[in-house]
Enzyme design. Structure first.
Site, mmCIF file in Angstrom:
data_model
loop_
_atom_site.group_PDB
_atom_site.id
_atom_site.type_symbol
_atom_site.label_atom_id
_atom_site.label_comp_id
_atom_site.label_asym_id
_atom_site.label_seq_id
_atom_site.Cartn_x
_atom_site.Cartn_y
_atom_site.Cartn_z
ATOM 1 N N SER A 47 86.609 57.528 22.762
ATOM 2 C CA SER A 47 85.572 58.527 22.497
ATOM 3 C C SER A 47 85.115 59.244 23.760
ATOM 4 O O SER A 47 84.524 60.325 23.694
ATOM 5 C CB SER A 47 84.366 57.884 21.806
ATOM 6 O OG SER A 47 83.738 56.944 22.654
ATOM 7 N N HIS A 48 85.376 58.649 24.950
ATOM 8 C CA HIS A 48 84.948 59.264 26.201
ATOM 9 C C HIS A 48 86.120 59.514 27.157
ATOM 10 O O HIS A 48 85.910 59.764 28.339
ATOM 11 C CB HIS A 48 83.909 58.381 26.899
ATOM 12 C CG HIS A 48 82.567 58.410 26.246
ATOM 13 N ND1 HIS A 48 82.324 57.795 25.038
ATOM 14 C CD2 HIS A 48 81.399 59.006 26.606
ATOM 15 C CE1 HIS A 48 81.049 57.993 24.695
ATOM 16 N NE2 HIS A 48 80.473 58.725 25.628
ATOM 17 N N GLU A 188 81.828 58.791 18.635
ATOM 18 C CA GLU A 188 82.468 57.968 17.605
ATOM 19 C C GLU A 188 82.399 58.670 16.250
ATOM 20 O O GLU A 188 83.371 58.657 15.473
ATOM 21 C CB GLU A 188 81.780 56.607 17.526
ATOM 22 C CG GLU A 188 81.989 55.715 18.736
ATOM 23 C CD GLU A 188 83.413 55.210 18.851
ATOM 24 O OE1 GLU A 188 84.150 55.200 17.833
ATOM 25 O OE2 GLU A 188 83.823 54.846 19.968
#
Length: 337
Positions: A47-48, A188
Site C-alpha cells: 500500500s506504500h 489499503e
C-alpha cells in the site's frame, strides 16, 4: 488471481526514477522518494510501495507539491531541528534534517525534528529505522487529511494519523511498528477498490454515517479509528504534537491536491530520537540486552514481533527481486512516456 511481474531491485529503482523525473520531480526529490518506496516495496508493504508513485505524479500534476523545492534546515534549539520543506516532499526534508537530529540526540539524549509545510504520502517506518540503525530509538508521527471520523462521530475530522516506533536490538533487526490510528491505512481501502473487492465490516462508514463494506462508499464517507475511543484519543494526540506544537496545521485544515489546483496538502511531521547511550551511559549495552528478555518471551509464546514478516519478505526480495501486479507495472510504464 491477478497476473504479476517480478523486477530486480535495480530495475525497480530505474522505473521509479523515470516515473518521477518524467513527471517533473528534480533529481534530489526523485531519489529521496525512490529510496523510500523501493524500501517499502522490498519489504512487501504494497500500500506504500511503488503504487504510491501514481499519487506522487497526480499530486504534482495538480500543483500539490513543489517538485523542485529546496528544504531549509533550521537549528532551532539544542534539542530541536526544524526543516521547512517549502511545499516539497517530506522525504527530502527528513534526509536533510536527519544528520542534525542524530547529532543533537547523541549530545542531549533526546532530540526532535519538526518538518513543516510538507507534502507527505509515505510510510514512517523507514525513517524510524534509519534512526535505530544509528543506535537511537525513533518515534515518528504525522497528521493527514480529514478522512477519519472521531469515535462516536459520523463525519471525517481526523487524519489516518500514523505513528511509528523503532527500538535498536543488538545483533538483530530492530523492533519496529508503524500503523495508522485508523483501522487500516487509506491505501489499503484504495487497493481493495482497485481489486474490485469489498472491505471488511468495521473499517468505515458511508456518507450517511452507516456501516459499509463498499470501498467506494468508504472513500466517500469516513474511515474509523482502531480501538474506538482509544484510537481516537491517540489520533488526536498526533494531531496536536505534529500540528500546533511544531507550528503547523491540523489535518482537517488541509485538502488533497485536485484538478482545480485549489488543494492545500501541506502539513507537519514530528520525529523524535532518543539515545540509550546518553540515558544509560556505560550501562547502555547491559540494559539493551535486558530488553531482549521481553522479545524472547513474546516469541516464546508463539506470538510474533511487529515487522517480523516484513524482515522475512526483505530477505526474499533481496534474493529474488520484487513482485507487483502487472496492471500496476503497466500503469507505471505509461507514466514514463
Amino acid at each position: 488471481m491477478s497476473e504479476e511481474i517480478t523486477l530486480s531491485l535495480k530495475d525497480a529503482e530505474s522505473l521509479s526514477l523515470n516515473v518521477l523525473q518524467h513527471n517533473g520531480y528534480n533529481q534530489a526529490h526523485a531519489e529521496a522518494i525512490t529510496r523510500n518506496v523501493l524500501t517499502v516495496q522490498r519489504d512487501e508493504c504494497h500500500s506504500h510501495g511503488l503504487y504510491r508513485l501514481i499519487g506522487c505524479v497526480q499530486t504534482a500534476l495538480n500543483g500539490g507539491v513543489d517538485t523542485h523545492a529546496v528544504p531549509e534546515v533550521i537549528d532551532q534549539a539544542p534539542s530541536v531541528v526544524k526543516v521547512n520543506a517549502r511545499q516539497g516532499n517530506s522525504l527530502l526534508a527528513f534526509e536533510m534534517g536527519k544528520e542534525q537530529l542524530v547529532e543533537k540526540a547523541r549530545q542531549t539524549g533526546l532530540a526532535a525534528l519538526a518538518i513543516n509545510n510538507a507534502f507527505h504520502f509515505s510510510a514512517l517506518w523507514p525513517e524510524v529505522e534509519a534512526l535505530s540503525s544509528e543506535g537511537l530509538i525513533g518515534i515518528a508521527m504525522t497528521p493527514s487529511h480529514a478522512f477519519v471520523a472521531p469515535a462516536g462521530g459520523t463525519k471525517p475530522l481526523l487524519g489516518t494519523n500514523p505513528i511509528a516506533f523503532s527500538w535498536p536490538r543488538p545483533g538483530s533487526a530492530p523492533y519496529t511498528f508503524d500503523f495508522a490510528t485508523s483501522v487500516v491505512a487509506r491505501g489499503e481501502i484504495e487497493l481493495y477498490k482497485r481489486a474490485g473487492k469489498q472491505i471488511p465490516t468495521g473499517w468505515a462508514i458511508d456518507a450517511q454515517g452507516e456501516a459499509t463494506t463498499s470501498p467506494v462508499d468508504a472513500l466517500a464517507g469516513a474511515m474509523l479509528t482502531f480501538g474506538g475511543y482509544k484510537g481516537s484519543a491517540l489520533s488526536t494526540m498526533i494531531e496536536l504534537l505534529a500540528g500546533p506544537l511544531i507550528g503547523d496545521v491540523l489535518g482537517h485544515e488541509t485538502q488533497p491536491a485536485n484538478e482545480q489546483k485549489t488543494g492545500k496538502p501541506f502539513h507537519g511531521e514530528l520525529i523524535i530520537a532518543i539515545s540509550p547511550d546518553v540515558f544509560l551511559g556505560q550501562d547502555a549495552a547491559r540494559h539493551l540486552q535486558h530488553a531482549e528478555v521481553l522479545f524472547e518471551n513474546i516469541l516464546g509464546q508463539g506470538a510474533r514481533l511487529p515487522s517480523q514478516r516484513r524482515f522475512e519478505a526483505r530477505e526474499n526480495s533481496l534474493r529474488n527481486g520484487i513482485t507487483l501486479p502487472k496492471a500496476l507495472y503497466n500503469e507505471l510504464i505509461a507514466l514514463t512516456h
